[in-house]
Design a protein around this motif. Structure first.
Motif, short mmCIF file in Angstrom:
data_model
loop_
_atom_site.label_atom_id
_atom_site.label_comp_id
_atom_site.label_asym_id
_atom_site.label_seq_id
_atom_site.Cartn_x
_atom_site.Cartn_y
_atom_site.Cartn_z
N THR A 28 0.87 -1.17 0.00
CA THR A 28 0.00 0.00 0.00
C THR A 28 0.91 1.22 0.00
N GLY A 29 0.34 2.36 -0.33
CA GLY A 29 1.17 3.55 -0.32
C GLY A 29 0.48 4.72 -0.99
N THR A 30 1.25 5.76 -1.26
CA THR A 30 0.73 6.97 -1.88
C THR A 30 1.79 7.59 -2.78
N VAL A 31 1.30 8.30 -3.79
CA VAL A 31 2.14 9.17 -4.60
C VAL A 31 1.53 10.56 -4.49
N SER A 52 7.69 17.61 -8.47
CA SER A 52 8.21 16.63 -7.50
C SER A 52 7.11 15.70 -7.05
N TYR A 53 7.39 14.40 -7.08
CA TYR A 53 6.47 13.39 -6.56
C TYR A 53 7.10 12.73 -5.34
N THR A 54 6.36 12.72 -4.25
CA THR A 54 6.79 12.03 -3.04
C THR A 54 6.10 10.67 -2.99
N ILE A 100 11.88 1.13 -9.80
CA ILE A 100 10.74 1.99 -10.08
C ILE A 100 10.99 2.64 -11.44
N LYS A 101 10.02 2.56 -12.32
CA LYS A 101 10.13 3.21 -13.63
C LYS A 101 8.98 4.21 -13.78
N THR A 154 10.71 7.75 -1.17
CA THR A 154 11.62 8.37 -2.11
C THR A 154 10.93 9.55 -2.77
N GLN A 155 11.69 10.34 -3.51
CA GLN A 155 11.14 11.48 -4.23
C GLN A 155 11.70 11.46 -5.65
N ILE A 156 10.82 11.68 -6.61
CA ILE A 156 11.21 11.69 -8.02
C ILE A 156 10.82 13.04 -8.61
N GLN A 157 11.76 13.64 -9.34
CA GLN A 157 11.52 14.96 -9.92
C GLN A 157 11.54 14.90 -11.44
#
Length: 233
Positions: free
Chosen positions: A13-16, A29-31, A45-46, A74-77
């Motif tokens: 489970t989780g969130t973006v 930015s995505y957390t 993660i892709k 993690t964080q993806i920008q």
């Protein structure tokens, strides 16, 4: 709007969490937060994205085992292109390997728009903003459902159109929002964005400019198609 998109599968489970709209040239930015329901190896993660965005890389190699109950953050920008407007979906895919070496891919899609933040004129929407409105609203039925749920909020959240308070009052009166049971509350609005609900069981809808709509049928009752019933206060 900062939108939190849930992830819920047999393995995690989780969130973006991230913005629904940004200005050209800004960083998106995505957390990402994951909690594992079973012991698995998170392989990578892709992500994919519309051509209005760019990224130095499209994947993140992990290769780490997470036991049941553990968290991963993690964080993806992503960067939006200068002077380029548009919209689409960002998709994240999480590759997991079970302890039996079976590989599964979990995916989540998120709406994103890149438009210059613009204040609507008090008297009318400019030609530029009308084009933006029709471009986004007529792209697909999901967009139409969000717009019909809360038109003003949708234009702010996905088209980057801001409205002076006096213009909001004029538009709400003209569109008879209260009489039609609109806008929906925030939870219904968010559920419609996440495709958990549909406001109307419609198969197609097209939005036109005002000058193309010279006639109307006052006998048409759109409430018959409404799925998300609004409770009267």
């Amino acid at each position: 709007m900062i939108l939190t998109t849930p992830i819920e599968t047999a393995y995690l489970t989780g969130t973006v969490k991230g913005d629904t709209v940004i200005n050209p040239g800004e960083t998106l930015s995505y957390t990402i937060h994951l909690n594992f329901r079973k012991t698995v190896k998170l392989l990578h993660i892709k992500w994919s994205y519309p051509n209005v965005l760019v990224s130095e890389t499209d994947s993140m190699e992990i290769g780490e085992i997470f036991e049941e109950g553990l968290d991963y953050d993690t964080q993806i920008q992503l960067l939006s292109k200068d002077e380029t407007e548009g919209f689409g979906k960002v998709e994240f895919s999480f590759a997991l390997a079970t302890m039996d070496d079976e590989v599964t891919i979990e995916k989540v899609q998120i709406l994103i728009s890149v438009f210059k933040k613009t204040l609507a004129d008090v008297s009318e929407m400019s030609e530029y903003l009308q084009e933006r409105y029709l471009w986004w609203a007529n792209d697909n039925l999901h967009h139409a459902n969000i717009l019909l749920a809360d038109g003003l909020r949708c234009m702010e959240d996905f088209m980057h159109i801001e409205f002076p308070p006096e213009l909001k009052e004029i538009l709400s009166a003209d569109l008879e929002f209260n009489a039609m049971g609109h806008p929906v509350d925030y939870e219904d609005y968010r559920a419609i964005i996440l495709k958990k609900k549909e406001l109307y069981s419609i198969k197609d809808v097209v939005f036109y400019r005002d000058n193309y709509c010279n006639e109307s049928n006052d006998k048409f009752d759109i409430s018959a198609a409404q799925e998300t019933k609004i409770e009267e206060g």
